[in-house]
Write a protein that holds these residues in place. Sequence first.
Motif, PDB file in Angstrom:
ATOM      1  N   ASP A 202       0.957  -1.079  -0.068  1.00 53.17           N
ATOM      2  CA  ASP A 202       0.002  -0.076  -0.057  1.00 53.17           C
ATOM      3  C   ASP A 202       0.765   1.348  -0.045  1.00 53.17           C
ATOM      4  OD1 ASP A 202      -2.016   1.460   0.327  1.00 53.17           O
ATOM      5  OD2 ASP A 202      -2.870   1.078   2.147  1.00 53.17           O
ATOM      6  N   LEU A 203       0.484   2.448  -0.648  1.00 51.51           N
ATOM      7  CA  LEU A 203       1.352   3.576  -0.601  1.00 51.51           C
ATOM      8  C   LEU A 203       1.742   4.067   0.511  1.00 51.51           C
ATOM      9  CD1 LEU A 203      -0.813   5.350  -3.342  1.00 51.51           C
ATOM     10  CD2 LEU A 203       1.327   4.250  -3.794  1.00 51.51           C
ATOM     11  N   GLN A 204       1.113   3.842   1.616  1.00 47.71           N
ATOM     12  CA  GLN A 204       1.303   4.414   3.027  1.00 47.71           C
ATOM     13  C   GLN A 204       2.190   3.235   3.655  1.00 47.71           C
ATOM     14  OE1 GLN A 204      -1.886   3.738   6.234  1.00 47.71           O
ATOM     15  NE2 GLN A 204      -2.985   2.830   4.614  1.00 47.71           N
ATOM     16  N   ASP A 205       2.542   2.296   3.028  1.00 47.57           N
ATOM     17  CA  ASP A 205       3.494   1.278   3.841  1.00 47.57           C
ATOM     18  C   ASP A 205       4.806   1.066   3.039  1.00 47.57           C
ATOM     19  OD1 ASP A 205       1.452   0.893   5.766  1.00 47.57           O
ATOM     20  OD2 ASP A 205       0.430  -0.577   4.427  1.00 47.57           O
ATOM     21  N   MET A 206       5.009   1.820   2.016  1.00 50.71           N
ATOM     22  CA  MET A 206       5.827   1.494   0.815  1.00 50.71           C
ATOM     23  C   MET A 206       7.366   1.776   1.602  1.00 50.71           C
ATOM     24  SD  MET A 206       4.849   2.649  -2.838  1.00 50.71           S
ATOM     25  CE  MET A 206       3.654   1.836  -3.759  1.00 50.71           C
ATOM     26  N   ASP A 207       7.465   2.685   2.431  1.00 49.28           N
ATOM     27  CA  ASP A 207       8.966   2.871   2.966  1.00 49.28           C
ATOM     28  C   ASP A 207       8.879   2.449   4.254  1.00 49.28           C
ATOM     29  OD1 ASP A 207       7.039   4.683   4.427  1.00 49.28           O
ATOM     30  OD2 ASP A 207       8.110   6.561   3.891  1.00 49.28           O
ATOM     31  N   MET A 208       8.164   1.456   4.787  1.00 48.47           N
ATOM     32  CA  MET A 208       8.230   1.138   6.158  1.00 48.47           C
ATOM     33  C   MET A 208       9.376   0.474   6.498  1.00 48.47           C
ATOM     34  SD  MET A 208       5.335  -1.324   7.869  1.00 48.47           S
ATOM     35  CE  MET A 208       5.343  -1.716   9.590  1.00 48.47           C
ATOM     36  N   PHE A 209      10.055  -0.333   5.759  1.00 52.94           N
ATOM     37  CA  PHE A 209      11.320  -0.981   5.951  1.00 52.94           C
ATOM     38  C   PHE A 209      12.521  -0.575   5.301  1.00 52.94           C
ATOM     39  CE2 PHE A 209       7.784  -4.026   6.897  1.00 52.94           C
ATOM     40  CZ  PHE A 209       8.074  -4.354   8.221  1.00 52.94           C
ATOM     41  N   ASP A 210      12.344   0.668   4.867  1.00 53.56           N
ATOM     42  CA  ASP A 210      13.446   1.175   4.092  1.00 53.56           C
ATOM     43  C   ASP A 210      15.000   1.286   4.715  1.00 53.56           C
ATOM     44  OD1 ASP A 210      11.915   1.813   1.926  1.00 53.56           O
ATOM     45  OD2 ASP A 210      12.120   3.801   1.920  1.00 53.56           O
ATOM     46  N   GLU A 290      26.769  -9.375  -4.043  1.00 51.20           N
ATOM     47  CA  GLU A 290      26.311  -8.169  -3.630  1.00 51.20           C
ATOM     48  C   GLU A 290      25.160  -7.466  -4.227  1.00 51.20           C
ATOM     49  OE1 GLU A 290      29.690  -5.162  -4.374  1.00 51.20           O
ATOM     50  OE2 GLU A 290      30.344  -5.438  -2.421  1.00 51.20           O
ATOM     51  N   LEU A 291      25.090  -8.106  -5.691  1.00 52.46           N
ATOM     52  CA  LEU A 291      23.758  -7.736  -6.294  1.00 52.46           C
ATOM     53  C   LEU A 291      22.775  -8.736  -5.558  1.00 52.46           C
ATOM     54  CD1 LEU A 291      22.232  -6.616  -8.382  1.00 52.46           C
ATOM     55  CD2 LEU A 291      22.812  -8.063 -10.168  1.00 52.46           C
ATOM     56  N   VAL A 292      22.995 -10.097  -5.453  1.00 50.45           N
ATOM     57  CA  VAL A 292      22.037 -10.830  -4.995  1.00 50.45           C
ATOM     58  C   VAL A 292      21.689 -10.653  -3.676  1.00 50.45           C
ATOM     59  CG1 VAL A 292      21.313 -13.378  -4.349  1.00 50.45           C
ATOM     60  CG2 VAL A 292      23.217 -12.861  -6.377  1.00 50.45           C
ATOM     61  N   GLU A 293      22.229  -9.967  -2.721  1.00 49.51           N
ATOM     62  CA  GLU A 293      21.874  -9.598  -1.342  1.00 49.51           C
ATOM     63  C   GLU A 293      21.143  -8.364  -1.402  1.00 49.51           C
ATOM     64  OE1 GLU A 293      25.069 -10.006   1.389  1.00 49.51           O
ATOM     65  OE2 GLU A 293      25.510 -12.138   0.753  1.00 49.51           O
ATOM     66  N   TRP A 294      21.542  -7.565  -2.410  1.00 51.39           N
ATOM     67  CA  TRP A 294      20.658  -6.348  -2.558  1.00 51.39           C
ATOM     68  C   TRP A 294      19.237  -6.850  -3.080  1.00 51.39           C
ATOM     69  CZ3 TRP A 294      17.367  -4.248  -6.211  1.00 51.39           C
ATOM     70  CH2 TRP A 294      16.956  -2.828  -5.837  1.00 51.39           C
ATOM     71  N   LYS A 295      19.195  -7.749  -3.840  1.00 52.38           N
ATOM     72  CA  LYS A 295      17.767  -7.872  -4.243  1.00 52.38           C
ATOM     73  C   LYS A 295      17.053  -8.624  -3.311  1.00 52.38           C
ATOM     74  CE  LYS A 295      17.517 -10.325  -8.268  1.00 52.38           C
ATOM     75  NZ  LYS A 295      17.892 -11.413  -9.428  1.00 52.38           N
ATOM     76  N   TYR A 296      17.830  -9.445  -2.372  1.00 55.39           N
ATOM     77  CA  TYR A 296      17.016  -9.999  -1.285  1.00 55.39           C
ATOM     78  C   TYR A 296      16.560  -8.841  -0.256  1.00 55.39           C
ATOM     79  CZ  TYR A 296      16.321 -12.608   3.055  1.00 55.39           C
ATOM     80  OH  TYR A 296      16.068 -13.137   4.408  1.00 55.39           O
ATOM     81  N   GLN A 297      17.252  -7.887  -0.082  1.00 51.20           N
ATOM     82  CA  GLN A 297      16.680  -6.814   0.858  1.00 51.20           C
ATOM     83  C   GLN A 297      15.737  -6.219   0.496  1.00 51.20           C
ATOM     84  OE1 GLN A 297      17.755  -6.403   3.947  1.00 51.20           O
ATOM     85  NE2 GLN A 297      19.487  -7.991   3.761  1.00 51.20           N
ATOM     86  N   GLN A 298      15.695  -5.819  -0.869  1.00 53.41           N
ATOM     87  CA  GLN A 298      14.450  -5.137  -1.533  1.00 53.41           C
ATOM     88  C   GLN A 298      13.268  -6.088  -1.369  1.00 53.41           C
ATOM     89  OE1 GLN A 298      14.636  -2.024  -2.307  1.00 53.41           O
ATOM     90  NE2 GLN A 298      12.295  -2.185  -3.195  1.00 53.41           N
ATOM     91  N   TYR A 299      13.429  -7.411  -1.969  1.00 53.60           N
ATOM     92  CA  TYR A 299      12.443  -8.373  -1.732  1.00 53.60           C
ATOM     93  C   TYR A 299      11.655  -8.353  -0.326  1.00 53.60           C
ATOM     94  CZ  TYR A 299      10.532 -13.114  -0.943  1.00 53.60           C
ATOM     95  OH  TYR A 299       9.885 -14.201  -0.369  1.00 53.60           O
ATOM     96  N   MET A 300      12.575  -8.495   0.639  1.00 53.52           N
ATOM     97  CA  MET A 300      12.184  -8.437   1.893  1.00 53.52           C
ATOM     98  C   MET A 300      11.256  -7.164   2.388  1.00 53.52           C
ATOM     99  SD  MET A 300      12.596 -11.319   3.151  1.00 53.52           S
ATOM    100  CE  MET A 300      12.510 -11.110   5.011  1.00 53.52           C
ATOM    101  N   ARG A 301      11.759  -6.268   1.881  1.00 50.25           N
ATOM    102  CA  ARG A 301      11.075  -4.898   2.392  1.00 50.25           C
ATOM    103  C   ARG A 301       9.851  -4.965   1.692  1.00 50.25           C
ATOM    104  NH1 ARG A 301      16.986  -2.169   1.264  1.00 50.25           N
ATOM    105  NH2 ARG A 301      17.732  -2.341   3.213  1.00 50.25           N
ATOM    106  N   ASP A 302       9.577  -5.330   0.268  1.00 48.56           N
ATOM    107  CA  ASP A 302       8.340  -5.244  -0.068  1.00 48.56           C
ATOM    108  C   ASP A 302       7.550  -6.284   0.305  1.00 48.56           C
ATOM    109  OD1 ASP A 302       9.026  -3.195  -1.697  1.00 48.56           O
ATOM    110  OD2 ASP A 302       9.369  -4.254  -3.552  1.00 48.56           O
ATOM    111  N   TYR A 303       7.864  -7.490   0.613  1.00 47.62           N
ATOM    112  CA  TYR A 303       6.980  -8.358   0.993  1.00 47.62           C
ATOM    113  C   TYR A 303       6.420  -8.059   2.328  1.00 47.62           C
ATOM    114  CZ  TYR A 303       5.711 -13.327   2.533  1.00 47.62           C
ATOM    115  OH  TYR A 303       4.940 -14.102   3.296  1.00 47.62           O
ATOM    116  N   LEU A 304       7.130  -7.701   3.330  1.00 48.14           N
ATOM    117  CA  LEU A 304       6.880  -7.327   4.746  1.00 48.14           C
ATOM    118  C   LEU A 304       5.835  -6.082   4.474  1.00 48.14           C
ATOM    119  CD1 LEU A 304       9.836  -8.013   6.592  1.00 48.14           C
ATOM    120  CD2 LEU A 304       7.869  -9.620   6.486  1.00 48.14           C
TER     121      LEU A 304
END
Length: 516
Positions: A202-210, A290-304
Amino acid sequence: MSRILIWVILAVTIFSCSAPEEQKPPNIVIIVSDDHTRQAISAYGSQITQTPNIDRIANEGVLFNNAYVTNSICGPSRAVLLTGKYSHLNGFRRNTDSKFNPGQDQFVKHLQAAGYQTAWIGKYHLGENPQGLDYYEILPGQGYYFNPDFIIKDSTERIRKEGYVSDLVEDAAENWLDRRDPDKPFCVIIGHKATHRTWMPDLQDMDMFDDVTFPIPDNFYDNYVGRKAAMENDMSVDKTMIMGYDLKMFPDDTKDRNVTRMTPEQRAQFDAHYKPIHEELKALNLSGKELVEWKYQQYMRDYLATAESMDRNIGRTLDYLKEHGLDENTIVIYTSDQGFYLGEHGWFDKRFMYEESFSTPMMMKYPGVIAPGTKSNEMVMNLDIAPTVLEAAGVAIPEDLQGESMLPVLTGQKEKGREVLYYHYYEVGEHNVSPHFGVKTDRYKIIRFYNQVDSWELFDLQKDPSEMNNIYGEEQYAEVQKEMKTKLLEAIKKYEDTEAEEIFHQDIDEAQIEKK
């Protein structure tokens, strides 16, 4: 007034005062999320997020520590929930080519016959013509996160609603509850799209785990030695996760329908969040781990962050019940269609019989029957939900249901629940996961892969809870292997899975030489 008349009046008065009030059948609310996993629920001890509203259900009822599914994929899982039967009997084995027969027996039809009002709101994923429901307002197929379409009973057109899907599903559920007949019991199934791929918060939650950096799972760089089926997967954060589709690193001219259906105002907020992340990624010019772990962090932020809105709206459901005086006579069940990988084995997605996707969150609130704060270690399955709610409603459980009511164990009428869990996954080619079946006990798990990969796997979950060491064929486990094969064959016969029985008897032991 005669003495006889006085005695009659007195007797009637005493009887009417002392007779117990007839217990009303409980209302039933079943909340089904999509791809939400125990690792992302604080009631299960998650250290990476908080889910206060989902936790409320567990705190006010029972948390099942050992809940599992029969087939770890979304459509088949819902078919099992409705029918109380395994995929090979209800006919919905695969998302890819199966069609659900809504004319078959379903627990909602029995509730209807007993006077319940029934409804399904949100993700259904079993076609577009549900039966056994007085009302439905469902998403076509997977649905969309923003401005989704809905199929509404007795309407000839799909209705597009502006907003975020978790809010809209809850709005529709409350609207139906407002309109129902208050003199009749109800059963409503609320199907959330979250947290299905592509994890759009949701738009209001996008930056929750930044500002959060998530720990990398210990087996994130699993090399799959000794597990041929796992080795051939196509569901890794590294190779499978798509920068644009999954992680929103879109070019300006994206044609992705998840984005193009947004209003200009929604798109502006979306771009304001993701474009700076995309620019930073390009500047970093990452590669390798480094790229794989960047992808993982972005995935987790969006998922949660996607789960956040769902949890908030589950809180709205619970608040609605309380505010309308319904909470003391309403069963509330929360579950997911299966578990999900949050980087374990390097993966996202589900399908495998390994613990992260075979297990599912499940909790149930049943005031006056289940004590608040109960934790159950008994093994239960999504197969068991149908007979459980039928028993609670005082409705006869059909003899051909394969699930078992959870109430006798929870209330102490029965000492022990399931001792063996049977699983069968059928899809061919999706994420390159080979079809397989198997059984789990409290300590061991045996799996037979077939079709794409022919192999056996055996795990000692006590010594190897992450399922990294396939001990099939090892001499010291020969007796365990024999016992687990016996239990598997017994389960296959019990649940009448003739296809699995035929495959079980095919000798492929020679293939095990390849893994040594």
